[in-house]
Design an enzyme around this catalytic site. Structure first.
Site, PDB file in Angstrom:
ATOM      1  N   SER A  48       0.832  -1.210   0.000  1.00 46.06           N
ATOM      2  CA  SER A  48       0.000   0.000   0.000  1.00 46.06           C
ATOM      3  C   SER A  48       0.860   1.249   0.000  1.00 46.06           C
ATOM      4  O   SER A  48       0.387   2.325  -0.362  1.00 46.06           O
ATOM      5  CB  SER A  48      -0.862   0.049   1.253  1.00 46.06           C
ATOM      6  OG  SER A  48      -1.603  -1.111   1.396  1.00 46.06           O
TER       7      SER A  48
ATOM      8  N   HIS B  73      -2.542  -3.204  -6.566  1.00 43.83           N
ATOM      9  CA  HIS B  73      -3.049  -2.791  -5.257  1.00 43.83           C
ATOM     10  C   HIS B  73      -4.541  -3.064  -5.167  1.00 43.83           C
ATOM     11  O   HIS B  73      -5.367  -2.325  -5.705  1.00 43.83           O
ATOM     12  CB  HIS B  73      -2.749  -1.302  -5.034  1.00 43.83           C
ATOM     13  CG  HIS B  73      -3.063  -0.835  -3.658  1.00 43.83           C
ATOM     14  ND1 HIS B  73      -3.707   0.353  -3.391  1.00 43.83           N
ATOM     15  CD2 HIS B  73      -2.843  -1.413  -2.452  1.00 43.83           C
ATOM     16  CE1 HIS B  73      -3.858   0.482  -2.089  1.00 43.83           C
ATOM     17  NE2 HIS B  73      -3.341  -0.569  -1.499  1.00 43.83           N
TER      18      HIS B  73
ATOM     19  N   GLU C 231      -5.808  -0.703  -8.228  1.00 45.43           N
ATOM     20  CA  GLU C 231      -4.805   0.263  -8.691  1.00 45.43           C
ATOM     21  C   GLU C 231      -3.633  -0.535  -9.257  1.00 45.43           C
ATOM     22  O   GLU C 231      -3.091  -1.400  -8.566  1.00 45.43           O
ATOM     23  CB  GLU C 231      -4.326   1.153  -7.539  1.00 45.43           C
ATOM     24  CG  GLU C 231      -5.303   2.260  -7.167  1.00 45.43           C
ATOM     25  CD  GLU C 231      -4.782   3.154  -6.030  1.00 45.43           C
ATOM     26  OE1 GLU C 231      -5.012   4.361  -6.066  1.00 45.43           O
ATOM     27  OE2 GLU C 231      -4.150   2.627  -5.089  1.00 45.43           O
TER      28      GLU C 231
ATOM     29  N   ASN D 163      -5.152   6.186  -1.448  1.00 41.20           N
ATOM     30  CA  ASN D 163      -4.791   6.358  -0.037  1.00 41.20           C
ATOM     31  C   ASN D 163      -4.032   7.656   0.215  1.00 41.20           C
ATOM     32  O   ASN D 163      -4.128   8.232   1.293  1.00 41.20           O
ATOM     33  CB  ASN D 163      -3.962   5.163   0.449  1.00 41.20           C
ATOM     34  CG  ASN D 163      -4.848   3.944   0.653  1.00 41.20           C
ATOM     35  OD1 ASN D 163      -6.074   4.057   0.686  1.00 41.20           O
ATOM     36  ND2 ASN D 163      -4.241   2.773   0.779  1.00 41.20           N
TER      37      ASN D 163
HETATM   38  P1  NAD Z   1      -1.506  -9.857   7.076  1.00 37.74           P
HETATM   39  O1  NAD Z   1      -0.652  -9.545   8.215  1.00 37.74           O
HETATM   40  O2  NAD Z   1      -2.958 -10.149   7.290  1.00 37.74           O
HETATM   41  O3  NAD Z   1      -0.913 -11.088   6.296  1.00 37.74           O
HETATM   42  C1  NAD Z   1       0.444 -11.252   5.967  1.00 37.74           C
HETATM   43  C2  NAD Z   1       0.734 -12.738   5.732  1.00 37.74           C
HETATM   44  O4  NAD Z   1       2.029 -12.847   5.178  1.00 37.74           O
HETATM   45  C3  NAD Z   1       0.723 -13.587   6.997  1.00 37.74           C
HETATM   46  O5  NAD Z   1      -0.138 -14.695   6.793  1.00 37.74           O
HETATM   47  C4  NAD Z   1       2.174 -14.046   7.155  1.00 37.74           C
HETATM   48  O6  NAD Z   1       2.264 -15.364   7.670  1.00 37.74           O
HETATM   49  C5  NAD Z   1       2.653 -14.005   5.717  1.00 37.74           C
HETATM   50  N1  NAD Z   1       4.103 -13.868   5.573  1.00 37.74           N
HETATM   51  C6  NAD Z   1       4.951 -13.075   6.272  1.00 37.74           C
HETATM   52  N2  NAD Z   1       6.189 -13.206   5.789  1.00 37.74           N
HETATM   53  C7  NAD Z   1       6.152 -14.080   4.763  1.00 37.74           C
HETATM   54  C8  NAD Z   1       7.116 -14.617   3.868  1.00 37.74           C
HETATM   55  N3  NAD Z   1       8.386 -14.255   3.931  1.00 37.74           N
HETATM   56  N4  NAD Z   1       6.701 -15.494   2.939  1.00 37.74           N
HETATM   57  C9  NAD Z   1       5.402 -15.853   2.868  1.00 37.74           C
HETATM   58  N5  NAD Z   1       4.451 -15.397   3.692  1.00 37.74           N
HETATM   59  C10 NAD Z   1       4.827 -14.513   4.621  1.00 37.74           C
HETATM   60  O7  NAD Z   1      -1.329  -8.636   6.065  1.00 37.74           O
HETATM   61  P2  NAD Z   1      -2.389  -8.010   5.034  1.00 37.74           P
HETATM   62  O8  NAD Z   1      -3.276  -7.057   5.743  1.00 37.74           O
HETATM   63  O9  NAD Z   1      -2.995  -9.099   4.230  1.00 37.74           O
HETATM   64  O10 NAD Z   1      -1.436  -7.133   4.119  1.00 37.74           O
HETATM   65  C11 NAD Z   1      -0.583  -7.719   3.170  1.00 37.74           C
HETATM   66  C12 NAD Z   1      -0.084  -6.658   2.202  1.00 37.74           C
HETATM   67  O11 NAD Z   1      -1.210  -6.065   1.560  1.00 37.74           O
HETATM   68  C13 NAD Z   1       0.676  -5.521   2.845  1.00 37.74           C
HETATM   69  O12 NAD Z   1       1.692  -5.117   1.963  1.00 37.74           O
HETATM   70  C14 NAD Z   1      -0.383  -4.430   2.986  1.00 37.74           C
HETATM   71  O13 NAD Z   1       0.155  -3.136   2.996  1.00 37.74           O
HETATM   72  C15 NAD Z   1      -1.182  -4.651   1.730  1.00 37.74           C
HETATM   73  N6  NAD Z   1      -2.577  -4.175   1.773  1.00 37.74           N
HETATM   74  C16 NAD Z   1      -3.331  -4.355   2.876  1.00 37.74           C
HETATM   75  C17 NAD Z   1      -4.661  -3.911   2.883  1.00 37.74           C
HETATM   76  C18 NAD Z   1      -5.545  -4.145   4.080  1.00 37.74           C
HETATM   77  O14 NAD Z   1      -6.592  -3.487   4.174  1.00 37.74           O
HETATM   78  N7  NAD Z   1      -5.198  -5.034   4.974  1.00 37.74           N
HETATM   79  C19 NAD Z   1      -5.192  -3.287   1.757  1.00 37.74           C
HETATM   80  C20 NAD Z   1      -4.385  -3.140   0.625  1.00 37.74           C
HETATM   81  C21 NAD Z   1      -3.076  -3.595   0.642  1.00 37.74           C
END
Ligand code: NAD
Length: 713
Positions: free
Chosen positions: A421, A442, A454, A492
């Site tokens: 993000s 995104h 995006e 954002n």
């Molecule tokens: P999250 O914490 O829910 O999930 C992350 C996952 O990644 C976990 O299951 C963890 O076990 C896994 N992980 C960590 N290191 C790893 C590795 N080296 N190899 C494989 N798996 C690994 O996070 P999220 O909220 O799903 O966010 C993930 C990404 O998406 C981030 O970059 C975040 O900025 C982006 N994002 C989040 C949102 C949101 O609303 N949550 C929206 C858009 C984008």
């Protein structure tokens, strides 16, 4: 113009052929056979030729393209060309009405809006069972203006027609197989041969029928439509087209056809001229335009994406995997933690079951979706995927490790995408030996529900990779918008300034509920405080921390720190800007926050003031506009209309308002800048925040349009 577009613009829109005594008019498919003046003229000439040729006994109206006819050409809609002779409801319908040989609409693909109205004006309609039909005009702030409101009730009954017209939905043709709408539903093995057989079997020497000659059957149309009108009036999602459409249906049911059709045309013209209807058309065209990235090498061909991998089985990874599988793509979900994978699979199963319960997914589709998702903890098993989307935690060190691993294992030509993000995608690209294959995809949470995608183009991203991402977005039925690299991209980055203003308004005297209600009454799907509570206030805290580190002098609201200190994270902790009682439908006031706010104001010597709805809306929306102008000027967004698409599709911005940049244009840029300068003098916050971005001043001096900025057509 790219070569394909030139070809489409110059190709003949209609082909005329004779097969025995049947004249076959085939729309050739350019621009989904939208009824441009050029196509209308060709149709008129083709029909006139068939009418005058004594050897022709029937006319088939068919299409070569995937669409039969997608309706009016919206690019012409607000120009004289849309009314220019020959018009559909004028010259073409009169010609068909005078013909003593049948004109048969052979509906092989989507017949929508004016396209469906053209079919309704023909003597006969035959269709493939799965051809889509419908009158979506109300969703564009309009109503059917070429006989739709008069013909459809005569074909399928007043109540079914009212539902179809006021919902704007499309239907499979065979939904109406048993009505006067269709003379036959074709088996579809050889549609042309089947249509010819239908034409040849028609009786000769009798005047072909028209829907206009049928009556609208209903026991009490006045009472029925009065009830409909009351329901429509109470619906906040109604557009400028809904109420006039009800009036036209009443005219269809109570007046002779000639009067009804004249009434409909007058209502259509009045609605089209109504300023309130413009944002809907603007939004529609903006969305279509966003699907094309200007400046892309026209020769760049999308790479094939047949197999996808998603890294990280958290909130986003599972939603992305589900949306891929729902579009029929095999997807492998990878996480280092087997627990995360099993939790993800049960959450996906829950979401799919929910779809089945709500009737959105069949059990057969549910089985297919499950069969398309595999899980792994091993990078090596992803090697042959065409696209990998990384969705691991938001820290550069973890992203680095993931991209280095991907670079080692993925086959040459695989596309490496990140769902970050905020992080710098150009930097992420350097962790690989193939930065040209890296870009951002995104998604928004929940990824299987939110329409917006995006697509972030890095400095090195290859045009073919970008083209592939656009095709992938289309396959997932997302609304894709291309953005450049920056913290927060388009959506954002702008919302941060919107939320910042909302927080200042609370410091000055408004309550979170007052701010939310003002914006929701204005049309936002969800006010800023309900939105922050839903996303989690820790998200906002992390951004604030980053901003303070980058710029220690930055003026931010203090109130979020009160929430942080109290652990009021929002819905997930039961308290945030509101208080959430289990099972309650509406959040309650967080009275502890109200008290803390009062103490904070007293300490700061701030006398709370009454703030009107207009100031709340203006400050929040113009905060979006100023940041939007910066984003546009920096080239992060390619067009102002792309910014509006991001807000319409991803942030619950009201379609009736067209998007923040459209709002600015409607207010007039001079008035926007005057308001911004006035805000600098009131309230808390950083007066520099309200310095109008130079792009606004430049465009207003040069008398240029903001919403056309970046549009090259
Ligand atoms: P999250 O914490 O829910 O999930 C992350 C996952 O990644 C976990 O299951 C963890 O076990 C896994 N992980 C960590 N290191 C790893 C590795 N080296 N190899 C494989 N798996 C690994 O996070 P999220 O909220 O799903 O966010 C993930 C990404 O998406 C981030 O970059 C975040 O900025 C982006 N994002 C989040 C949102 C949101 O609303 N949550 C929206 C858009 C984008």
């Amino acid at each position: 113009m790219p070569e394909d577009a030139v070809r489409a613009a110059t190709a003949e829109p209609l082909r005329i052929a004779r097969i025995g005594a049947v004249c076959v008019l085939t729309m050739t498919g350019a621009n989904m056979n939208a009824l441009s003046r050029r196509l209308r003229a060709a149709l008129y000439n083709g029909l006139a030729q068939a009418a005058d040729d004594p050897a022709v006994r029937a006319v088939l109206l068919t299409s070569d393209g995937p669409a039969w006819c997608a309706g009016a050409d919206l690019k012409e809609m607000d120009s004289p060309a849309s009314e220019a002779d020959p018009s559909l409801q004028g010259a073409i319908f009169s010609l068909i009405g005078e013909m003593d040989k049948p004109v048969i609409a052979v509906i092989t693909g989507a017949a929508l809006g004016g396209g469906f109205e053209m079919a309704l004006g023909c003597h006969h309609r035959i269709a493939l069972p799965d051809a889509r039909i419908g009158l979506p005009e109300v969703t564009l702030g309009l109503l059917p203006g070429a006989g739709g409101t008069q013909h459809l009730p005569r074909a399928i009954g007043l109540e079914a027609a009212t539902n179809a017209i006021l919902s704007g939905k499309t239907f499979r043709a065979d939904t109406f197989a048993q009505t006067a709408l269709f003379d036959a539903i074709l088996p579809g093995e050889d549609p042309l041969a089947e249509a010819l057989a239908f034409a040849e079997a028609l009786p000769q020497g009798t005047r072909p029928p028209l829907l206009r000659d049928r009556a609208v059957e209903h026991p009490n149309p006045e009472a029925y439509l009065k009830a409909v009108r009351t329901a429509v009036q109470g619906n906040p999602r109604r557009t400028s087209g809904h109420l006039p459409a009800v009036d036209c249906l009443l005219a269809a049911a109570t007046q002779p056809y000639e009067q009804g059709i004249a009434f409909e045309y007058a209502a259509f013209r009045a609605t089209r001229a109504d300023k309130a209807s413009q944002p809907y058309r603007y939004g529609f065209l903006a969305e279509r335009r966003a699907a094309q990235a200007p400046g892309m090498n026209a020769a760049a061909k999308p790479r094939s994406i047949a197999k996808v991998a998603v890294i990280g089985a958290g909130v986003m990874g599972r939603g992305i995997a589900l949306t891929c599988a729902q579009s029929g793509l095999p997807v492998t979900l990878m996480d280092l933690s087997p627990d995360a994978l099993s939790q993800a699979m049960s959450s996906i199963a829950g979401a799919v079951m929910d779809g089945v319960k709500r009737g959105r997914t069949t059990t057969q589709e549910a089985t297919t979706i499950h069969s398309l998702i595999a899980t792994t903890t091993d990078y090596a098993s992803l090697a042959d995927c065409d696209l990998v989307i990384e969705a691991v935690v938001e820290t550069m060190a973890v992203k680095k490790a993931v991209f280095e691993s991907l670079d080692r294992v993925m086959k040459p030509g695989a596309i490496l995408a990140t769902n970050t993000s905020t992080l710098d995608i150009d930097k992420i690209a350097t962790f690989t030996g193939r930065p040209e294959d890296v870009l951002g995809l995104h998604f928004f949470n929940p990824a299987n529900v939110m329409r917006l995608l995006e697509i972030i183009r890095g400095k090195a991203t290859d045009d073919g990779v970008l083209a592939s991402a656009l095709a992938f977005g289309k396959r997932l039925r997302k609304v894709s918008v291309v953005a450049g690299v920056c913290d927060g991209f388009i959506g954002n980055r702008m919302v941060e300034q919107y939320l910042r203003q909302a927080q200042f308004l609370v410091e000055e005297g408004a309550s979170p509920a007052q701010v939310d209600q003002a914006l929701e009454r204005w049309g936002m799907a969800m006010g800023p405080f309900r939105m922050m509570d839903l996303a989690g206030n820790d998200v906002n805290d992390a951004i604030r921390e980053r901003r303070r580190a980058e710029n220690p002098g930055i003026i931010l609201a203090d109130i979020p720190d009160i929430l942080k200190d109290n652990g009021w994270l929002g819905q997930k902790s039961g308290a945030g800007w509101y208080r959430y009682s289990p099972g309650a439908r509406r959040p309650d006031e967080n009275t502890d926050l109200t008290a803390a706010l009062a103490r904070w104001r007293a300490e700061k010597g701030i006398a709370p003031r009454r703030i009107g709805d207009e100031e709340i809306v203006d400050r929040c929306v113009l905060a979006l506009v100023n940041e939007g102008a910066a984003i546009l000027d920096e080239g992060v967004a390619l067009r102002a209309s792309d910014i509006d698409v991001v807000y319409l599709a991803g942030y619950g911005f009201p379609a009736a308002k067209g998007g923040p940049m459209f709002v600015a244009e409607s207010l007039g840029l001079r008035s926007v800048m005057r308001r911004m300068r006035a805000f600098a003098a009131v309230g808390r916050g950083d007066p520099a925040f309200w310095t109008p971005h130079p792009l606004l001043a430049r465009l207003s001096t040069e008398l240029k349009s903001l919403t056309d900025h970046g549009v090259s057509e």
